[in-house]
Design a protein around this motif. Structure first.
Motif, PDB file in Angstrom:
ATOM      1  N   GLY A   1      18.983  18.384  36.621  1.00  0.00           N
ATOM      2  CA  GLY A   1      18.784  16.974  36.302  1.00  0.00           C
ATOM      3  C   GLY A   1      17.642  16.522  35.686  1.00  0.00           C
ATOM      4  O   GLY A   1      17.096  17.337  35.323  1.00  0.00           O
ATOM      5  N   ARG A   2      17.445  15.433  35.206  1.00  0.00           N
ATOM      6  CA  ARG A   2      16.266  14.814  34.645  1.00  0.00           C
ATOM      7  C   ARG A   2      15.691  13.803  35.366  1.00  0.00           C
ATOM      8  O   ARG A   2      16.220  12.894  36.012  1.00  0.00           O
ATOM      9  CB  ARG A   2      16.509  14.301  33.342  1.00  0.00           C
ATOM     10  N   VAL A   3      14.453  13.602  35.452  1.00  0.00           N
ATOM     11  CA  VAL A   3      13.587  12.600  36.283  1.00  0.00           C
ATOM     12  C   VAL A   3      13.690  11.290  35.407  1.00  0.00           C
ATOM     13  O   VAL A   3      13.490  11.287  34.237  1.00  0.00           O
ATOM     14  CB  VAL A   3      11.987  12.967  36.312  1.00  0.00           C
ATOM     15  N   VAL A   4      13.857  10.263  36.339  1.00  0.00           N
ATOM     16  CA  VAL A   4      13.997   8.981  35.699  1.00  0.00           C
ATOM     17  C   VAL A   4      13.082   8.187  36.447  1.00  0.00           C
ATOM     18  O   VAL A   4      12.598   8.368  37.733  1.00  0.00           O
ATOM     19  CB  VAL A   4      15.437   8.180  35.813  1.00  0.00           C
ATOM     20  N   ASP A   5      12.709   6.919  36.130  1.00  0.00           N
ATOM     21  CA  ASP A   5      11.841   5.862  36.730  1.00  0.00           C
ATOM     22  C   ASP A   5      12.584   5.019  37.355  1.00  0.00           C
ATOM     23  O   ASP A   5      12.973   3.867  36.780  1.00  0.00           O
ATOM     24  CB  ASP A   5      10.963   5.277  35.496  1.00  0.00           C
ATOM     25  N   GLY A   6      12.891   5.389  38.701  1.00  0.00           N
ATOM     26  CA  GLY A   6      13.823   4.578  39.377  1.00  0.00           C
ATOM     27  C   GLY A   6      15.357   4.529  39.223  1.00  0.00           C
ATOM     28  O   GLY A   6      15.767   4.997  38.188  1.00  0.00           O
ATOM     29  N   VAL A   7      16.097   3.926  40.016  1.00  0.00           N
ATOM     30  CA  VAL A   7      17.503   3.502  39.795  1.00  0.00           C
ATOM     31  C   VAL A   7      17.691   2.441  39.154  1.00  0.00           C
ATOM     32  O   VAL A   7      17.450   1.251  39.688  1.00  0.00           O
ATOM     33  CB  VAL A   7      18.262   3.996  41.238  1.00  0.00           C
TER      34      VAL A   7
ATOM     35  N   ILE B   1      17.548  21.704  42.567  1.00  0.00           N
ATOM     36  CA  ILE B   1      17.604  21.085  41.329  1.00  0.00           C
ATOM     37  C   ILE B   1      16.891  21.463  40.267  1.00  0.00           C
ATOM     38  O   ILE B   1      15.562  21.511  40.529  1.00  0.00           O
ATOM     39  CB  ILE B   1      17.965  19.381  41.517  1.00  0.00           C
ATOM     40  N   LEU B   2      17.230  22.024  39.175  1.00  0.00           N
ATOM     41  CA  LEU B   2      16.372  22.143  38.106  1.00  0.00           C
ATOM     42  C   LEU B   2      16.301  21.205  37.349  1.00  0.00           C
ATOM     43  O   LEU B   2      17.224  20.332  36.957  1.00  0.00           O
ATOM     44  CB  LEU B   2      17.087  23.304  37.265  1.00  0.00           C
ATOM     45  N   VAL B   3      15.101  20.303  37.149  1.00  0.00           N
ATOM     46  CA  VAL B   3      14.876  19.340  36.636  1.00  0.00           C
ATOM     47  C   VAL B   3      13.890  19.470  35.414  1.00  0.00           C
ATOM     48  O   VAL B   3      13.334  20.430  35.119  1.00  0.00           O
ATOM     49  CB  VAL B   3      13.819  18.284  37.524  1.00  0.00           C
ATOM     50  N   ASP B   4      14.237  18.487  34.453  1.00  0.00           N
ATOM     51  CA  ASP B   4      13.340  18.397  33.295  1.00  0.00           C
ATOM     52  C   ASP B   4      12.718  16.976  33.035  1.00  0.00           C
ATOM     53  O   ASP B   4      12.996  16.018  33.969  1.00  0.00           O
ATOM     54  CB  ASP B   4      13.931  19.028  32.028  1.00  0.00           C
ATOM     55  N   GLN B   5      11.896  16.770  31.930  1.00  0.00           N
ATOM     56  CA  GLN B   5      11.392  15.463  31.919  1.00  0.00           C
ATOM     57  C   GLN B   5      10.481  15.014  32.851  1.00  0.00           C
ATOM     58  O   GLN B   5      10.409  13.830  33.331  1.00  0.00           O
ATOM     59  CB  GLN B   5      12.538  14.509  31.467  1.00  0.00           C
ATOM     60  N   LEU B   6       9.687  16.005  33.301  1.00  0.00           N
ATOM     61  CA  LEU B   6       8.754  15.821  34.477  1.00  0.00           C
ATOM     62  C   LEU B   6       7.467  14.897  33.866  1.00  0.00           C
ATOM     63  O   LEU B   6       7.113  15.315  32.474  1.00  0.00           O
ATOM     64  CB  LEU B   6       7.965  17.184  34.939  1.00  0.00           C
ATOM     65  N   PRO B   7       6.903  14.022  34.500  1.00  0.00           N
ATOM     66  CA  PRO B   7       6.206  13.076  34.066  1.00  0.00           C
ATOM     67  C   PRO B   7       4.443  13.981  33.853  1.00  0.00           C
ATOM     68  O   PRO B   7       4.431  14.832  34.434  1.00  0.00           O
ATOM     69  CB  PRO B   7       5.871  11.802  34.997  1.00  0.00           C
ATOM     70  N   TRP B   8       3.990  13.390  32.974  1.00  0.00           N
ATOM     71  CA  TRP B   8       2.403  14.065  32.692  1.00  0.00           C
ATOM     72  C   TRP B   8       1.876  13.693  34.004  1.00  0.00           C
ATOM     73  O   TRP B   8       1.650  12.831  34.658  1.00  0.00           O
ATOM     74  CB  TRP B   8       1.790  13.493  31.465  1.00  0.00           C
ATOM     75  N   GLY B   9       1.136  15.080  34.472  1.00  0.00           N
ATOM     76  CA  GLY B   9       0.096  14.970  35.549  1.00  0.00           C
ATOM     77  C   GLY B   9       0.951  15.134  36.756  1.00  0.00           C
ATOM     78  O   GLY B   9       0.239  14.965  37.822  1.00  0.00           O
TER      79      GLY B   9
ATOM     80  N   ALA C   1       4.077  26.111  34.368  1.00  0.00           N
ATOM     81  CA  ALA C   1       3.177  25.835  33.553  1.00  0.00           C
ATOM     82  C   ALA C   1       3.253  25.445  32.154  1.00  0.00           C
ATOM     83  O   ALA C   1       4.046  26.155  31.497  1.00  0.00           O
ATOM     84  CB  ALA C   1       2.020  26.941  33.857  1.00  0.00           C
ATOM     85  N   GLY C   2       2.682  24.224  31.876  1.00  0.00           N
ATOM     86  CA  GLY C   2       2.654  23.757  30.303  1.00  0.00           C
ATOM     87  C   GLY C   2       4.035  23.402  29.872  1.00  0.00           C
ATOM     88  O   GLY C   2       4.502  23.133  29.018  1.00  0.00           O
ATOM     89  N   LYS C   3       5.172  23.316  30.988  1.00  0.00           N
ATOM     90  CA  LYS C   3       6.255  22.733  30.654  1.00  0.00           C
ATOM     91  C   LYS C   3       6.737  21.454  31.329  1.00  0.00           C
ATOM     92  O   LYS C   3       5.752  21.302  32.272  1.00  0.00           O
ATOM     93  CB  LYS C   3       7.397  23.877  31.137  1.00  0.00           C
ATOM     94  N   GLY C   4       7.712  20.677  30.769  1.00  0.00           N
ATOM     95  CA  GLY C   4       7.997  19.412  31.611  1.00  0.00           C
ATOM     96  C   GLY C   4       9.248  19.802  32.315  1.00  0.00           C
ATOM     97  O   GLY C   4      10.109  18.771  32.763  1.00  0.00           O
ATOM     98  N   ARG C   5       9.347  21.183  32.823  1.00  0.00           N
ATOM     99  CA  ARG C   5      10.625  21.468  33.675  1.00  0.00           C
ATOM    100  C   ARG C   5      10.123  21.957  35.087  1.00  0.00           C
ATOM    101  O   ARG C   5       8.835  22.418  35.168  1.00  0.00           O
ATOM    102  CB  ARG C   5      11.232  22.590  32.972  1.00  0.00           C
TER     103      ARG C   5
ATOM    104  N   THR D   1      12.694  10.666  41.599  1.00  0.00           N
ATOM    105  CA  THR D   1      14.136  10.187  41.477  1.00  0.00           C
ATOM    106  C   THR D   1      14.769  10.908  40.130  1.00  0.00           C
ATOM    107  O   THR D   1      14.215  11.013  39.030  1.00  0.00           O
ATOM    108  CB  THR D   1      14.056   8.712  40.965  1.00  0.00           C
ATOM    109  N   VAL D   2      15.898  11.578  40.633  1.00  0.00           N
ATOM    110  CA  VAL D   2      16.432  12.449  39.622  1.00  0.00           C
ATOM    111  C   VAL D   2      17.989  12.073  39.390  1.00  0.00           C
ATOM    112  O   VAL D   2      18.674  11.787  40.324  1.00  0.00           O
ATOM    113  CB  VAL D   2      16.529  14.037  40.218  1.00  0.00           C
ATOM    114  N   LEU D   3      18.171  11.947  38.030  1.00  0.00           N
ATOM    115  CA  LEU D   3      19.707  11.923  37.765  1.00  0.00           C
ATOM    116  C   LEU D   3      20.399  12.978  37.496  1.00  0.00           C
ATOM    117  O   LEU D   3      19.553  13.897  36.610  1.00  0.00           O
ATOM    118  CB  LEU D   3      19.721  10.818  36.383  1.00  0.00           C
ATOM    119  N   ILE D   4      21.417  13.374  38.257  1.00  0.00           N
ATOM    120  CA  ILE D   4      22.111  14.796  38.093  1.00  0.00           C
ATOM    121  C   ILE D   4      22.986  14.528  36.846  1.00  0.00           C
ATOM    122  O   ILE D   4      23.701  13.873  36.570  1.00  0.00           O
ATOM    123  CB  ILE D   4      23.076  14.906  39.295  1.00  0.00           C
ATOM    124  N   THR D   5      22.670  15.755  36.083  1.00  0.00           N
ATOM    125  CA  THR D   5      23.152  15.782  34.835  1.00  0.00           C
ATOM    126  C   THR D   5      24.196  16.888  34.662  1.00  0.00           C
ATOM    127  O   THR D   5      24.995  17.003  33.961  1.00  0.00           O
ATOM    128  CB  THR D   5      22.386  16.211  33.537  1.00  0.00           C
ATOM    129  N   ARG D   6      24.169  17.732  35.760  1.00  0.00           N
ATOM    130  CA  ARG D   6      25.552  18.746  36.022  1.00  0.00           C
ATOM    131  C   ARG D   6      25.351  19.322  37.422  1.00  0.00           C
ATOM    132  O   ARG D   6      24.216  19.596  37.855  1.00  0.00           O
ATOM    133  CB  ARG D   6      25.293  20.036  35.290  1.00  0.00           C
TER     134      ARG D   6
END
Length: 323
Positions: free
Chosen positions: A103-109, A68-76, A53-57, A84-89
């Motif tokens: 990982g972090r969420v990305v807009d497509g590959v 996968i623990l993800v961050d940079q979730l899009p608003w809404g 809640a209230g987080k981008g994660r 689509t997730v880019l694995i960072t670790r």
């Protein structure tokens, strides 16, 4: 064309892919990947299963059930949506728990952005140059690299990887002699995250400064941050953690590491006859029928598997016998 004096080589093994960075005929970095593992730099599709809640994660799950623990979730975005997730670790196993992949969420590959492992210009080979993988594997198994007058001993803990300097002679001389071995261990074992180096205690600030400068020179090109040596001889290093080091593999999966190495030794046999692979009973329980079938196919010979409780996990016997 890549410079043959410095290049990554990849060997397609049974139950694993192995990679070595070769510089001037010497292995300076080693990596492993086991089937089904996600790796840093890989793009995967996953479903959002939990959002803070209230987080981008949040937490996402792939089709095969890996979280996968993800961050940079899009608003809404809402739970249940595909990402689509880019694995960072990569995920890292520890005794009693598993650190999930990050990982972090990305807009497509991105176009032409295939996930490199370990690098885009790696050269696949049938077999590494003789002895290079064996030396790296044995060093990681023992967690030890020798240097004139001593050795560095590497140990994995839940908090950090600890490197202890052991040897003879004066504290300053011993510390300086250990620096090249420390630098080699960090790269060869692919160590990242929090790292503690326990040098002998050095009283004089000038001597501690000399060791700091030598360490800085030896770690040129190794991306990291570090503290100066304190009065107790301790230095903390922080490096990017991309996945399990070779030390972590042995710490949590020694039987699996040894089973795969046993198969490699049997695969490397040359000559006529059947392959007789004799291993510790714990390894036999780990070696699957599929692995044995793959070994027989690659070697073009019959394969027999026997056990001997007197053998160490790390010392299987592979030999040719009459069919």
């Amino acid at each position: 064309m890549p410079d043959r004096g410095s290049e990554w080589l990849v060997e397609d093994g049974i139950g694993e892919w192995r990679a070595l960075l070769i510089e001037n005929g010497e292995a300076v970095d080693a990596k492993l990947l086991w089937p089904g593992e996600m790796r840093t730099g890989e793009f995967v599709t996953a479903q959002l299963v939990a959002k803070r809640a209230g987080k981008g994660r949040g937490t996402a799950r792939t089709e095969c059930g890996r979280e996968i623990l993800v961050d940079q979730l899009p608003w809404g975005i809402t739970e249940g949506e595909k990402l689509t997730v880019l694995i960072t670790r990569a995920a890292i196993a520890e005794r009693g728990r598993l650190k999930r992949a990050q990982g972090r969420v990305v807009d497509g590959v991105p176009k032409n952005e295939a996930a490199p492992w370990p690098t885009l210009d790696a050269r696949r080979v049938h077999r590494f140059p003789a002895g290079l993988w064996e030396d790296a594997w044995s060093a990681a198994s023992s967690g030890s690299i020798a240097f004139p007058g001593g050795e560095v001993l590497c140990s994995v803990t839940p908090a950090m990887t600890v490197i202890d300097v052991d040897g003879e002679g004066g504290a300053r001389e011993l510390a300086l002699a250990a620096v090249p071995a420390i630098a080699r261990a960090l790269r060869l074992f692919n160590i990242g995250g929090n790292i503690g180096v326990d040098f002998p205690s050095i009283e004089a600030k000038a001597d501690r400064r000399a060791v700091d400068e030598a360490l800085g020179g030896a770690l040129g090109g190794f991306s990291h941050e570090r503290t100066a040596m304190n009065g107790f001889g301790f230095v903390q290093i922080v490096a990017r953690l991309e996945g399990p080091s070779l030390l972590h593999r042995f710490w949590t999966s020694r039987v699996g590491m040894c089973a795969r190495m046993a198969l490699r030794r049997a695969e490397m046999l040359e000559g006529a006859g059947a392959a007789l692979l004799t291993v510790h009973p714990a390894l036999k329980a780990k070696i699957t029928d599929e692995w044995l079938e793959e070994l027989a196919r690659r070697a073009g010979r019959d394969v027999r598997l026997e056990t001997d409780p007197g053998l160490a996990l790390e010392a299987p016997s592979a030999q040719l016998v009459a069919p």
